[in-house]
Every structure is written in C-alpha cells, then in structure tokens.
Design an enzyme around this catalytic site. Structure first.
Site, mmCIF file in Angstrom:
data_model
loop_
_atom_site.group_PDB
_atom_site.id
_atom_site.type_symbol
_atom_site.label_atom_id
_atom_site.label_comp_id
_atom_site.label_asym_id
_atom_site.label_seq_id
_atom_site.Cartn_x
_atom_site.Cartn_y
_atom_site.Cartn_z
ATOM 1 C CD GLU A 77 16.431 -14.592 3.979
ATOM 2 O OE1 GLU A 77 15.787 -15.203 4.864
ATOM 3 O OE2 GLU A 77 17.016 -13.519 4.185
ATOM 4 C CG ASP B 15 -1.919 1.061 1.288
ATOM 5 O OD1 ASP B 15 -2.777 1.052 0.404
ATOM 6 O OD2 ASP B 15 -1.880 1.922 2.195
HETATM 7 C C1 NOJ Z 1 -4.450 2.969 -0.878
HETATM 8 C C2 NOJ Z 1 -5.592 2.059 -0.553
HETATM 9 O O1 NOJ Z 1 -5.921 1.326 -1.697
HETATM 10 C C3 NOJ Z 1 -6.714 2.931 -0.058
HETATM 11 O O2 NOJ Z 1 -7.916 2.220 0.074
HETATM 12 C C4 NOJ Z 1 -6.298 3.565 1.232
HETATM 13 O O3 NOJ Z 1 -7.288 4.474 1.651
HETATM 14 C C5 NOJ Z 1 -4.977 4.328 1.072
HETATM 15 N N1 NOJ Z 1 -4.011 3.593 0.315
HETATM 16 C C6 NOJ Z 1 -4.381 4.620 2.412
HETATM 17 O O4 NOJ Z 1 -3.924 3.431 3.001
#
Ligand code: NOJ
Length: 562
Positions: free
Chosen positions: A277, A228
C-alpha cells in the site's frame, strides 16, 4: 599525535568521493534486487554523547561515511525501548526508541538524512517474542492464571505430579529449557532467553498489533524491515515434544515443531499487502534459518517477503567446490520464485569471517580462537570480492570493510551475550563480533565516541581504523570502496539470476557474467589462469605475463572483457 575527537572524525578527510550514480540507483523501483545493504549494530557503531554506547545520533552523523563507502541501504539492528537482556532483541515497546539510543526525533532525523543522501533505511522487527518487560507480559504475569493476556503468549501448566516439569522437551536456542516457571506455578515458552517470552501468533491481538507496528514505522518513512526469527512465529499445533535430546544438531537441518512451520507464510502474505500500500518499493528481508535453500525460497514467493538471508552461504567454508555448490543451489532455488539471491559473510550473531577463515574449516560459526590472522584477512578480502560479484543482493556487517577480526579474548566479566551465560547454546560467543568499531588511530575509544566503549577494544584497533586505512590503496577499506564503486559502474555485477561457470584449475572458481569475469582462487597455492581482459580489481597482487595471469593463493580477481 593529538587524539582525534568525535567531531574531527566527521571531517571530509575520512570520506572518499561519492559514487556518481548513487541517487539514480536509489530511485530505481527494484533497487533491492542487487542492493548492497550495510548492517549497523547501533550499540557499536558510533557514540555521540560519550557514554560508551553507540546511538542514533552517532549513526546519523556518520551516514556520509556509508554513502561514500558505496552501499545502497542501511539495516539497523533494534534500537527500541528494551531492558537489553539480548542486545535489544527483547523489545518492551515497539514504538519507542530506548533512551540509550536517543528518541523518536532522532530516529526521524536519521531517516530523513539518510533519504537526503540516497540511502535506504531498513529497521529490525522482532515479532517472535517480546521482552518480559513488555506491558502485555508484565500484566499477564501479574493477573495470574486465567488472565486473557496469558493467551497472547504460551503459558501452560507443567508436567509431573505438581507441575514441576516443563510442559514439553523444547530447549532454548541459548541453552537450557525453553520454559520458565512463574511464581503461581504456570510455565511460559521462550525459544531464546527467559526475558524473551514467545508470542502466541494464534491470538488475533498479536497479528493486529504487529500490523499496526508495521504501519507506525512505514509512516515514519523506513524503507523496509528485517524480520527477526521469521521462521519461528508459528508453533506446531499442541506444542508437541521434539522427542530428541539432540536439538542443537537438528537445528537448521530439520523442520522443528517451533521453526519453519508452514503457517508462517500466511502472516507474511498479509504483511506484504500492507507494505504494497505504501509508495517507494519498500522491502522485507527474512532472518529464516531453514534446513535447505529450497525451504528458504518459500519465504520469498512473489506475494510474501522480498529477500531472505542466505545462511547456507554464510556457513560455507572457503573452498571452491563447496562455494560452487552453494551458489548453484541458491540460484536454482530462487529462480522459480523470482526472488534475488542474497549473500552474506558476517553479522552480529557469528564470528567475523576474517576469523572464521583464519581457522580450519568445520568449526562452525562460533569460533573462540584467533587462528592465522594474515591468512584469515587474505581470504576475507577474496571472499568479499567473490560475494560482490554474484548476482543478487549482498549484506555487509559493520567493520568487515576494515577487515576486523573477532575479539576472541574478551574477559568473561565484560561479556553481555545472554547465550554465553546460559552455557551450551549454539550462540555463546557473540560479543566478539560486537566490539565497537575504530574510527581513528588514537583517542580513548578510537573515535567510536568521546568516552569509553561498552566492550573493550583491543590495543591494535587504531591501526585498523577508518582513519588509518583511508587513502592506503592496499587497505581493506579502500578495497571495499573500489569494489562497491565498480559494482555500480559494471552493469553485469549484481544483476541477473545466473552465472556461467568457466573451466578453472582445482580449487579455483571462475565465472562469466556478460562482459564481467570473476576468478577466485581458494587454494593455498598460486595458479595460472587466462588473463580474461582488462583487470578491474583484485584482492591481492596479480601478475600478467603473455596473456596469462598469476593469481596468488586466496585471491579473487575481477576482469572485464569490454
Ligand atoms: C536473531 C538475532 O539476530 C539475534 O541476535 C537474537 O539473539 C535472536 N534472533 C533472538 O531475537
């Protein structure tokens, strides 16, 4: 008709026959290069205990549906312990399952069952920020200024005479300032909601912790991670002002002091060593919004991550010229680093593509109007066949195989997206693509679970259910099933890193890949093209006359010359 219950929905009648080559593909060491990966948003996939919220057990019991759909891997959005200020992207404990989704034993059972069905499991990793309820952050706030735990986040004194102004001019992606002041007067940085404080990746404890979290889930047996905000971990030295009030316009078009800083790549080089790994060719996929596909390619250099989402493709209109351009740019950018291209049309952050394509182009990826639903669905089906014909890996978001539109008329009082409440943010209407999916024609939540659903489903949802579409050759679900089964048997689909463009009428894309030919008519008119061979599949009705094919408006056709 008697309402179908959760258990009934599991019966074989909803599942097509398993694709023959499922396990052979899963065992290939480079399985991810042309994999089709299905995104599950756990809150909204299947609810096993009738509390209106999807859960891990619900997902586990419906894995056969995904195996039979013909996907290679399942990416699960976060299911970790979280106060759910941002649908689980605010993690309080990275090694625990939130009770609303189950527990670690359920996660273990899910991973094992997936393996038995030759499905890979990719989990979401959220390293840019934690929840404000994470132990480190809670203690950092409690202990006050000078606490060493504050160095693991970005705490700063404010500007102005009494520190009443934020330390810099950055704005939250969800709207409003990117800084919140705590009771003792210091401010902390959060690029997203105030409940999501950003980690300070300059602090060694942060890196140590995430390397350990990676190992925890790798030891649990996951096949990979979706990272993310992979472009956000490192901030420019000194957290300099952006110097612009046009942050939203700049986002995604320019390198920002908080996004796509070169320093992030060192983190991924270290992570790659850990992943390598482990046996079994496990993978990383980056959620990295960068200004260009060339900068996206930096994340997938041979010693970094394996794949990165192609958001430039997701943001492209249903237009032959624009699509040809983005396909070419993507393939050209990925070739020098040797990474597969990826293709994606929908996810949990954008308006579903059946609704995007139902509206005029140029409205962005957050749309609030239903538009012309029939047109949107026709284009969505055609866009899917185009995406699945391209070389590389493709991502499918739960429910798109049903042709689901976005739910654009959710009442404000049921909305949960923090971006909606913070106003002017770019991501303000994400609840509409997160409505629980329909499994059955009838029943209190159309087979999603035995009870209600955390976001209300529209009245017509049952007609779009898996039950209603199964066995109907004209349905979008059967189109996906056939397309995915065909992709497994046609060696030229998905493989390689180039396409050979064929001459085509205006508004039409045509390309060859070995013995396979794809024609996508994005124009509003039907067109005549050569019948390139044997018709494999089409998203609409194609008529063949004397060696020519009449391809209706907004239709994609797959041919084989074999
Ligand atoms: C991207 C994620 O896909 C989204 O849903 C989220 O709100 C933001 N990152 C923050 O984590």
């Amino acid at each position: 008709m008697t309402p179908l219950r959760f258990k009934d929905a599991m019966s074989q009648q909803y599942y097509a026959t398993a694709p023959a080559s499922t396990s052979a593909k899963a065992q290939r060491s480079d399985w991810w290069r042309d994999a089709v990966i299905y995104q599950v948003y756990p809150r909204s996939f299947a609810d096993s205990n009738g509390d209106g919220m999807g859960d891990l057990e619900g997902i586990r019991t419906r894995l056969p549906y995904l195996r039979d759909l013909g996907v290679d891997a399942v990416w699960l959005s976060p299911f970790y312990a979280s106060p759910q200020a941002d649908g689980g992207y605010d993690v309080a404990d990275y090694r625990a399952v939130d009770p609303m989704f189950g527990n670690l034993l359920d996660a273990d059972a899910l991973i094992r069952d997936a393996r038995a069905l030759a499905l890979r499991i990719i989990v979401d990793l959220v390293p840019n920020h934690s929840s404000d309820q994470h132990e480190w952050f809670r203690r950092a706030v409690e202990e006050g200024p000078g606490s060493p735990l504050r160095d693991r986040y970005h705490f700063r004194p404010g500007k102005g005479e009494s520190g009443e102004l934020p330390p810099n001019d950055w704005e939250s992606i969800f709207g409003g300032p990117a800084w919140t002041r705590v009771a003792d007067g210091e401010w902390y940085l959060h690029l997203f909601a105030p409940e999501q404080p950003d980690f300070n990746w300059e602090h060694p404890a942060v890196g140590d912790e995430f390397r350990s979290i990676l190992r925890f889930w790798l030891d649990m047996g996951v096949d990979g991670f979706r990272i993310d905000v992979a472009h956000g971990l490192v901030k420019a030295e000194g957290l300099p002002d952006l110097g612009s009030h046009e942050q939203l316009k700049l986002l995604g078009n320019d390198v920002m002091p908080f996004f796509d800083q070169d320093g992030v790549h060192e983190i991924y080089r270290q992570w790659r060593l850990i992943l390598d790994e482990y046996s079994g060719e496990r993978v990383f996929v980056a959620e990295a919004w960068t200004p260009t596909v060339e900068r996206t390619a930096n994340y997938v250099r041979p010693d970094e991550l394996h794949q990165a989402f192609n958001f430039q493709y997701l943001s492209t209109a249903w237009d032959a010229e624009e699509l040809r351009g983005v396909v070419n740019r993507t393939l050209e950018a990925m070739r020098p680093v040797g990474a597969p291209a990826t293709w994606v049309l929908s996810n949990h952050d954008v308006t579903r593509h059946a609704t995007r394509f139902a509206n005029p182009p140029g409205l962005g990826t957050q749309i609030r109007t239903a538009g012309d639903r029939e047109l949107g669905l026709r284009r969505a089906r055609a866009a899917t066949l185009l995406m699945l014909a391209l070389p590389g890996s493709a991502y499918i978001y739960q429910g798109e195989e049903l042709g689901l539109p976005d739910v654009v008329d959710l009442p404000d009082e049921v909305r949960q997206d923090p971006a909606y409440f913070r106003g002017a943010g770019q991501d303000g209407f994400r609840d509409g693509c997160r409505v629980p999916i329909p499994w059955t024609r009838e029943g209190s939540s159309y087979g999603f679970g035995g009870g209600g659903s955390w976001l209300p489903q529209p009245a017509h949802w049952g007609e779009l259910s898996i039950e209603a579409q199964t066995g109907d050759p004209s349905s979008t679900l059967e189109l996906y099933r056939t397309a995915l089964a065909t992709r497994r048997t046609q060696p030229d689909l998905g493989a390689g890193d180039s396409v050979e463009w064929l001459r085509a009428p205006e508004g039409v894309l045509a390309f060859r890949r070995g013995e396979f030919v794809c024609v996508a008519n994005t124009s509003g008119e039907s067109v005549t093209t050569p019948a390139y061979g044997r018709l494999l599949l089409a998203s609409g009705e194609v008529a063949e006359v004397d060696g020519d094919a009449k391809v209706p408006a907004d239709t994609t056709v797959w041919w084989t010359t074999a």
